[in-house]
Design an enzyme around this catalytic site. Structure first.
Site, PDB file in Angstrom:
ATOM      1  N   PHE A  43      28.039 -66.200  13.961  1.00 52.41           N
ATOM      2  CA  PHE A  43      27.544 -65.178  13.038  1.00 52.41           C
ATOM      3  C   PHE A  43      28.703 -64.621  12.226  1.00 52.41           C
ATOM      4  CE2 PHE A  43      25.538 -61.242  11.632  1.00 52.41           C
ATOM      5  CZ  PHE A  43      24.248 -61.665  11.352  1.00 52.41           C
ATOM      6  N   GLU A  44      29.869 -64.474  12.883  1.00 53.18           N
ATOM      7  CA  GLU A  44      31.074 -64.019  12.185  1.00 53.18           C
ATOM      8  C   GLU A  44      32.299 -64.709  12.765  1.00 53.18           C
ATOM      9  OE1 GLU A  44      29.516 -59.482  11.238  1.00 53.18           O
ATOM     10  OE2 GLU A  44      30.129 -60.116  13.229  1.00 53.18           O
ATOM     11  N   THR A  45      33.331 -64.841  11.930  1.00 51.09           N
ATOM     12  CA  THR A  45      34.643 -65.333  12.336  1.00 51.09           C
ATOM     13  C   THR A  45      35.679 -64.338  11.847  1.00 51.09           C
ATOM     14  OG1 THR A  45      34.027 -67.677  12.367  1.00 51.09           O
ATOM     15  CG2 THR A  45      36.344 -67.172  11.988  1.00 51.09           C
TER      16      THR A  45
END
Length: 284
Positions: A43-45
Site C-alpha cells: 500500500f505504501e513504500t
C-alpha cells in the site's frame, strides 16, 4: 539498495500492514521512486535517506502518488532505523523528517518485534459536515443515510493528512467507493481520504481513492479518530484507545492511540508493533 519488508501493527510477521523500507544509495528521481513502489505492490513504500543532524529524511509513496505524511510507514521506518543503527539499545528516540516536518518516535525492542510510538502532534479539526450533505456521502460509498450513526458527527480531522471520519451503526462491510472521482468529492470538504468506523467496536476501513485497494491499518487516520473521540466526549484524554482494522481483507490489525493534554495543548500519539519479515537488495 538495501530494503526491508516489515509488518506494522502486528507483533508477528505475515499479519498487520506490510511495508517496504528502502535505503537509497544514490539520488533517484520521483518517477523511479514511484515505479519502485508500484513494483513492491505494498500500500505504501518509504525511502530513508542518511541522517542529517540526527534526523532521518524520508519520502513516502503509495502506488499512485507521494504523500507528505503517513502512519504505518513512519512507524515501520522507526523500527528499521532502530534495528540497523541502534542495535545495542533496547530503547531509542528517533527523529524523522517528512516534507519538512519533524516527527518524533520512540522505539523499544520487544522480543522478536519492536514497539514504536509516534508523536503526531496537535490535531486540526477542519470541518463538521452538515446533515444536508449526508445523502451525497452515503451514495458514493454504497450506503444509505440510515447507516450513519446519528449520535456521532461526520468530521474532517487531520494530524498530517485530513480524513473524513464517518461513523456507521451498520453495514460497515457493505461500504465501498463506487465513483471514479471520489477524491474530488472529498476535496469539496477539505479531506484527502475517508475513514469509516463502527463506534461500538472501533473496527475501521479505508481505501485508495480509486477504491481498488483497501488499507490494512492506517496510522495517519487512527490519530485523527482518537482526537475526534476525545473532542466529542466519547473517550478521555490519556485513555489508550484500541482501534481495529483489516478484518475485511483477512489481515486483522490493532492500532493503539491516545490524546495527551499538556501545557502547550493536546497532542496525539499512535503506537504499534513492527515485525520483520525479510531483507533484500534492489538493483536500480
Amino acid at each position: 539498495m538495501k530494503y526491508f519488508h516489515v509488518d506494522v501493527f502486528s507483533e508477528k510477521s505475515l499479519s498487520g500492514n506490510g511495508l517496504t523500507v528502502v535505503f537509497p544509495d544514490k539520488k533517484i528521481d520521483h518517477q523511479t521512486l514511484l515505479s519502485i513502489t508500484q513494483e513492491c505492490k505494498q500500500f505504501e513504500t518509504i525511502f530513508i535517506y542518511p541522517s542529517v543532524e540526527e534526523q532521518y529524511p524520508v519520502r513516502i509513496f503509495t502506488v499512485e502518488e507521494e504523500l507528505n505524511f503517513a502512519g504505518h510507514p513512519i512507524l515501520g521506518a522507526g523500527a528499521v532505523i532502530h534495528k540497523n543503527f541502534y542495535a545495542n539499545k533496547n530503547s531509542v528516540n528517533i527523529d524523522i523528517t517528512a516534507a519538512g516536518r519533524v516527527i518524533h518516535l520512540t522505539s523499544e525492542r520487544r522480543d522478536d518485534a519492536f514497539q514504536v510510538v509516534m508523536d503526531q502532534g496537535e490535531p486540526q479539526f477542519i470541518k463538521t459536515v452538515s446533515y444536508e450533505k449526508y445523502q451525497v456521502i452515503a451514495a458514493v460509498l454504497n450506503l444509505d443515510i440510515q447507516d450513519f450513526h446519528e449520535e456521532y458527527p461526520i468530521e474532517i480531522v487531520s494530524t498530517g493528512l485530513p480524513y473524513m471520519l464517518i461513523p456507521l451503526k451498520k453495514n460497515l462491510g457493505k461500504a465501498k467507493i463506487v465513483i471514479p472521482n471520489f477524491d474530488e468529492v472529498l476535496a469539496q470538504f477539505g479531506a484527502k481520504f475517508v475513514y469509516l468506523f463502527d463506534p461500538k467496536s472501533l473496527e475501521c476501513r479505508t481505501w485508495d481513492n480509486e477504491g481498488n485497494v483497501e488499507d490494512v491499518a492506517t496510522g495517519s487516520a487512527a490519530g485523527p479518530l482518537c482526537a475526534y473521540l476525545v473532542k466529542n466526549g466519547f473517550k478521555q484524554s490519556g485513555e489508550v484507545i484500541n482501534i481495529y482494522q483489516g478484518k475485511y481483507v483477512n489481515r486483522p490489525s490493532r492500532i493503539q492511540g491516545w490524546v495527551s493534554e499538556g501545557k502547550i495543548g493536546k497532542k496525539v500519539f499512535i503506537r504499534g508493533e513492527v515485525a520483520f519479515f525479510g531483507v533484500g537488495e534492489l538493483f536500480i
